[in-house]
Design a protein around this motif. Sequence first.
Motif, PDB file in Angstrom:
ATOM      1  N   VAL A   3      32.888  11.431  26.689  1.00  0.00           N
ATOM      2  CA  VAL A   3      31.836  11.739  26.193  1.00  0.00           C
ATOM      3  C   VAL A   3      31.258  13.191  27.204  1.00  0.00           C
ATOM      4  O   VAL A   3      32.356  13.177  28.271  1.00  0.00           O
ATOM      5  N   ASN A   4      31.221  14.051  26.912  1.00  0.00           N
ATOM      6  CA  ASN A   4      31.144  15.525  27.201  1.00  0.00           C
ATOM      7  C   ASN A   4      29.718  15.477  27.440  1.00  0.00           C
ATOM      8  O   ASN A   4      29.008  16.002  26.786  1.00  0.00           O
ATOM      9  N   TYR A   5      29.935  15.427  28.475  1.00  0.00           N
ATOM     10  CA  TYR A   5      28.497  15.700  29.137  1.00  0.00           C
ATOM     11  C   TYR A   5      27.680  17.185  29.392  1.00  0.00           C
ATOM     12  O   TYR A   5      26.307  17.605  29.350  1.00  0.00           O
ATOM     13  N   GLU A   6      28.279  18.235  28.744  1.00  0.00           N
ATOM     14  CA  GLU A   6      28.092  19.275  28.881  1.00  0.00           C
ATOM     15  C   GLU A   6      27.182  20.141  27.420  1.00  0.00           C
ATOM     16  O   GLU A   6      25.912  20.671  27.288  1.00  0.00           O
ATOM     17  N   GLY A  12      21.137   8.446  22.288  1.00  0.00           N
ATOM     18  CA  GLY A  12      21.371   7.360  21.786  1.00  0.00           C
ATOM     19  C   GLY A  12      21.603   6.680  21.032  1.00  0.00           C
ATOM     20  O   GLY A  12      21.886   5.922  19.808  1.00  0.00           O
ATOM     21  N   THR A  13      22.155   8.266  20.105  1.00  0.00           N
ATOM     22  CA  THR A  13      22.160   7.122  18.274  1.00  0.00           C
ATOM     23  C   THR A  13      23.735   6.271  18.234  1.00  0.00           C
ATOM     24  O   THR A  13      24.076   5.607  18.380  1.00  0.00           O
ATOM     25  N   CYS A  14      24.603   7.230  19.195  1.00  0.00           N
ATOM     26  CA  CYS A  14      26.129   6.347  19.970  1.00  0.00           C
ATOM     27  C   CYS A  14      25.545   4.789  19.601  1.00  0.00           C
ATOM     28  O   CYS A  14      26.582   4.202  19.731  1.00  0.00           O
ATOM     29  N   ALA A  15      24.770   4.609  20.819  1.00  0.00           N
ATOM     30  CA  ALA A  15      24.563   3.146  21.214  1.00  0.00           C
ATOM     31  C   ALA A  15      24.019   2.553  19.951  1.00  0.00           C
ATOM     32  O   ALA A  15      24.809   1.150  20.229  1.00  0.00           O
ATOM     33  N   GLY A  16      23.357   2.641  19.270  1.00  0.00           N
ATOM     34  CA  GLY A  16      22.534   2.044  17.860  1.00  0.00           C
ATOM     35  C   GLY A  16      24.121   1.508  17.227  1.00  0.00           C
ATOM     36  O   GLY A  16      23.879   0.705  16.438  1.00  0.00           O
ATOM     37  N   GLY A  22      28.746  -1.602  23.570  1.00  0.00           N
ATOM     38  CA  GLY A  22      30.098  -1.201  24.773  1.00  0.00           C
ATOM     39  C   GLY A  22      29.350   0.734  25.063  1.00  0.00           C
ATOM     40  O   GLY A  22      29.742   1.354  26.375  1.00  0.00           O
ATOM     41  N   ILE A  23      28.369   0.594  25.023  1.00  0.00           N
ATOM     42  CA  ILE A  23      27.766   2.202  25.137  1.00  0.00           C
ATOM     43  C   ILE A  23      26.104   2.121  26.054  1.00  0.00           C
ATOM     44  O   ILE A  23      25.166   1.068  24.958  1.00  0.00           O
ATOM     45  N   CYS A  37      35.709  -1.424  24.829  1.00  0.00           N
ATOM     46  CA  CYS A  37      35.864  -1.077  23.499  1.00  0.00           C
ATOM     47  C   CYS A  37      36.968  -0.909  22.761  1.00  0.00           C
ATOM     48  O   CYS A  37      38.077  -1.513  23.461  1.00  0.00           O
ATOM     49  N   ILE A  38      36.660  -0.668  21.403  1.00  0.00           N
ATOM     50  CA  ILE A  38      38.069  -1.399  20.145  1.00  0.00           C
ATOM     51  C   ILE A  38      38.422   0.045  19.392  1.00  0.00           C
ATOM     52  O   ILE A  38      38.950  -0.497  18.915  1.00  0.00           O
ATOM     53  N   ASN A  39      38.280   1.177  19.874  1.00  0.00           N
ATOM     54  CA  ASN A  39      38.137   2.733  19.639  1.00  0.00           C
ATOM     55  C   ASN A  39      38.067   2.762  17.977  1.00  0.00           C
ATOM     56  O   ASN A  39      38.979   2.769  17.187  1.00  0.00           O
ATOM     57  N   CYS A  40      36.990   1.705  17.563  1.00  0.00           N
ATOM     58  CA  CYS A  40      36.359   2.183  15.977  1.00  0.00           C
ATOM     59  C   CYS A  40      35.857   3.233  15.492  1.00  0.00           C
ATOM     60  O   CYS A  40      36.463   3.351  14.216  1.00  0.00           O
ATOM     61  N   LEU A  41      35.757   4.608  16.600  1.00  0.00           N
ATOM     62  CA  LEU A  41      35.101   5.621  16.710  1.00  0.00           C
ATOM     63  C   LEU A  41      33.629   5.766  15.533  1.00  0.00           C
ATOM     64  O   LEU A  41      34.104   6.832  15.259  1.00  0.00           O
ATOM     65  N   LYS A  42      33.381   4.806  15.372  1.00  0.00           N
ATOM     66  CA  LYS A  42      32.165   4.707  14.947  1.00  0.00           C
ATOM     67  C   LYS A  42      30.990   5.678  15.647  1.00  0.00           C
ATOM     68  O   LYS A  42      30.626   7.003  15.011  1.00  0.00           O
ATOM     69  N   CYS A  43      31.033   5.348  17.178  1.00  0.00           N
ATOM     70  CA  CYS A  43      30.390   6.940  18.377  1.00  0.00           C
ATOM     71  C   CYS A  43      30.874   7.858  17.366  1.00  0.00           C
ATOM     72  O   CYS A  43      29.984   8.660  17.660  1.00  0.00           O
TER      73      CYS A  43
END
Length: 57
Positions: A3-6, A12-16, A22-23, A37-43
Amino acid sequence: MKVNYELCDICGTCAGVCPVDGIEIGEFKVNIDNEICINCLKCLKVCPIKAIEEGVS
Ligand code: SF4
Ligand code: SF4
């Protein structure tokens, strides 16, 4: 995933969308557990401001 914290505004969208739950949305930052993480790239795809990148921080 990292995550780019800047950029991240902790919306919260990614966690959903994470299929392995895993988020974690903390009070001050988002934590991605790259051990499960299974690298699905959905987040990465769902983040409205593109604050998630491939790779491990
Ligand atoms: S979707 Fe993007 S902006 Fe929202 S919490 Fe996740 S990384 Fe941060
Ligand atoms: S890439 Fe997929 S499994 Fe990994 S944290 Fe993102 S949504 Fe979860």
